[in-house]
Enzyme design. Sequence first.
Site, short mmCIF file in Angstrom:
data_model
loop_
_atom_site.label_atom_id
_atom_site.label_comp_id
_atom_site.label_asym_id
_atom_site.label_seq_id
_atom_site.Cartn_x
_atom_site.Cartn_y
_atom_site.Cartn_z
N THR A 140 0.73 -1.10 -0.19
CA THR A 140 0.09 -0.10 -0.15
C THR A 140 0.82 1.48 -0.01
O THR A 140 0.41 2.52 -0.44
CB THR A 140 -0.96 -0.07 1.14
OG1 THR A 140 -0.23 0.11 2.54
CG2 THR A 140 -1.95 -1.32 1.02
N LEU A 148 -2.43 5.18 -0.10
CA LEU A 148 -4.05 4.84 -0.11
C LEU A 148 -4.12 3.30 0.15
O LEU A 148 -4.01 2.42 -0.54
CB LEU A 148 -4.38 5.03 -1.46
CG LEU A 148 -6.18 5.07 -1.55
CD1 LEU A 148 -6.76 6.21 -0.81
CD2 LEU A 148 -6.51 5.30 -2.99
N HIS A 149 -4.49 3.06 1.42
CA HIS A 149 -4.31 1.55 2.06
C HIS A 149 -5.48 0.75 1.61
O HIS A 149 -5.29 -0.22 0.81
CB HIS A 149 -4.24 1.55 3.34
CG HIS A 149 -2.91 2.41 3.95
ND1 HIS A 149 -1.68 2.13 3.64
CD2 HIS A 149 -2.94 3.62 4.69
CE1 HIS A 149 -0.86 2.82 4.54
NE2 HIS A 149 -1.64 3.99 5.00
N ASP A 150 -6.56 1.15 2.15
CA ASP A 150 -7.88 0.35 2.38
C ASP A 150 -8.54 -0.15 0.92
O ASP A 150 -8.85 -1.29 0.71
CB ASP A 150 -8.86 0.73 3.23
CG ASP A 150 -8.30 0.65 4.67
OD1 ASP A 150 -7.73 -0.34 5.03
OD2 ASP A 150 -8.95 1.63 5.30
N CYS A 160 -6.96 -0.73 -1.86
CA CYS A 160 -6.06 -1.97 -2.31
C CYS A 160 -6.94 -3.26 -2.25
O CYS A 160 -6.71 -3.98 -3.21
CB CYS A 160 -4.81 -2.04 -1.75
SG CYS A 160 -3.70 -0.53 -2.28
#
Length: 329
Positions: free
Chosen positions: A212, A258-260, A262
Amino acid sequence: MAGSSGIAPARLARHTRRVKQSLIIDCDPGVDDATGLLTAFASSDLDLLAVTTVGGNVSAEKTARNARILRQIAGREDVPVFVGAERPLRREPAGAGEFHGAEGLGDLEPYEPEAAVGEGNSAEAIVRLVMERHAGSVALAVMGPMTNLALAMRAEPRLAGHLGPVVVMGGARSEGGNITASAEFNIWADPEAAAEVFASGCRMIVMGLDATHQVRATEERIAAIEAVDTASARAAGAMLRFSQRIERVIVGWDAGPLHDPCTVAWLLKPELFDLAPCRIAVETGSDLTRGHTAVEFRVEAETAHHFWATRADADGVFALITDKLGAGQ
């Protein structure tokens, strides 16, 4: 590292076919959760069965409200939202309001959404929606602490074997942690729950910080989303602007990760990521390394249950998000 197309292809191929994937999103919105949710709400490729919420970035009450706000923005009141666990299995609740705003949605002024939450709690909803369908047919995207899923597995021991792919945002290896030296927030917030889920035997695709952190919200990428004339794109753009400002102040990054989203991106377009088969365990006994994810790559690919994301195509992820948010424009 091998790409996703080269890792146990028979095990993953049935989840890359171009059919509508049944999905439950378990989340703690959260500004990056918000972009992931809005992308999923806008995607005709997903049969979104429910959104289940959990206390994490902000309290359980606020995450449930925030999910309902995002549902209303997207015009998807057909998707039920369920309230989940207020606290971790054994720990005190831990928030991340400094990165998401006191209410969890950045600069967005909260309000009471029109549609109510569904009957029952998140763990009950997960069990019911998964077990009433064919084994392997329902995917789960986990964007927050794994408390709800651990509780669901405790309530229904057959759940792990009945689930489709569980795509998790959590963990860290080569990148180090974002809450401690070695722990990522979602795992650190409820390490006991994460340990139980990783040990359950379900098939897990894991988007840790190693992947991420490659997906950065640059000025150009944010501007492309802001140029899309839909309510969902405008909301996502505002969230990304908030994150950009906070990351610059707190971390010093000009383009925050931008983590979630993904997790949703992998479900929609798995070729955007490279995965490596592995075995993952979570540290629960040490305060110093609480929530550390031990990622062991010395495993047999054909028998692996865990797949660690090693590479992400950031341009591809943002192009996918931008395209989905523009649906119906």
